[in-house]
Enzyme design. Sequence first.
Site, short mmCIF file in Angstrom:
data_model
loop_
_atom_site.label_atom_id
_atom_site.label_comp_id
_atom_site.label_asym_id
_atom_site.label_seq_id
_atom_site.Cartn_x
_atom_site.Cartn_y
_atom_site.Cartn_z
N CYS A 52 4.56 9.86 4.98
CA CYS A 52 3.26 10.80 5.20
C CYS A 52 3.21 12.13 5.99
CB CYS A 52 1.78 10.11 6.05
SG CYS A 52 1.22 8.83 4.42
N ARG A 135 -1.25 6.33 -2.01
CA ARG A 135 -2.00 7.90 -2.19
C ARG A 135 -1.99 8.09 -3.84
NH1 ARG A 135 2.04 8.36 1.86
NH2 ARG A 135 2.96 6.70 2.65
C1 BEZ Z 1 3.96 5.81 5.76
O1 BEZ Z 1 5.27 5.78 6.42
O2 BEZ Z 1 3.87 6.66 5.65
C2 BEZ Z 1 3.30 4.66 5.14
C3 BEZ Z 1 4.32 3.22 5.08
C4 BEZ Z 1 3.73 2.22 4.61
C5 BEZ Z 1 2.07 2.39 4.58
C6 BEZ Z 1 1.48 3.41 5.11
C7 BEZ Z 1 2.12 4.09 5.64
#
Ligand code: BEZ
Length: 235
Positions: A52, A135
């Site tokens: 993110c 997402r």
């Molecule tokens: C992230 O790195 O943004 C992420 C990865 C797995 C689950 C939720 C967020």
Amino acid sequence: METGTTFSMPRIGDAAPSFTAVTTQGEINFPQDYAGSWVILFSHPADFTPVCTSEFMTFATMEKQFAEVNCKLVGLSVDGLYSHIAWLRTIKEKIEYKGMKDVEVTFPLIEDITMEVAKKYGMMMPGESSTKAVRAVFVIDPKGVIRTIIYYPLSLGRNFDELHRVVLALQTADAFSVATPADWRPGDDVIVPTAGSCGVAKERMDSKDEMTCHDWFFCTKPLAKETIFATILKK
Ligand code: BEZ
């Protein structure tokens, strides 16, 4: 997978569901506040997570490119406002990534602890996570109609050049009444609407004008990048 719970999901062509929300830029009334602009409403799983963070830095860095084509950005996660503020401050003050640093996220990030908006837009996918939004990307036109929906799972960062291409392709289709072929980029040939009668089909196949017909139902024509931008940027 959660059972016994129904999540609604808007569809392409539907009016964007409306809501009022608290964001990092104050309260917004969606989509009313965005009437007359294109807008990308997108969700991310959680603040202070690496994928993110890379996405927000990239999107914030490209915000001007989106603004140039009259497209605004609105983010959402099921975190609270103070978490959002702390995360965006950390991004600006501490994170350096792929040549991006001192990145200020100036587009609104919605707090959605109750998941009200996330559920309304079908951003919760319990098979993937019952506590984090996936997402999701909703491209909404100036009349508040959903024109494109794209979903990615938690582990997969989005391609923001593709999102920019999507906005340009939708705007080009609207402005020039054409469709865009696979991997189209501004400057590539565009597809003219399929012939609707035998007469037009014959005319197209016999024609020696700028159109190229691969067959009667598949005709393309050039559309200069400059023409597209001159039209889109005027709007
Ligand atoms: C992230 O790195 O943004 C992420 C990865 C797995 C689950 C939720 C967020």
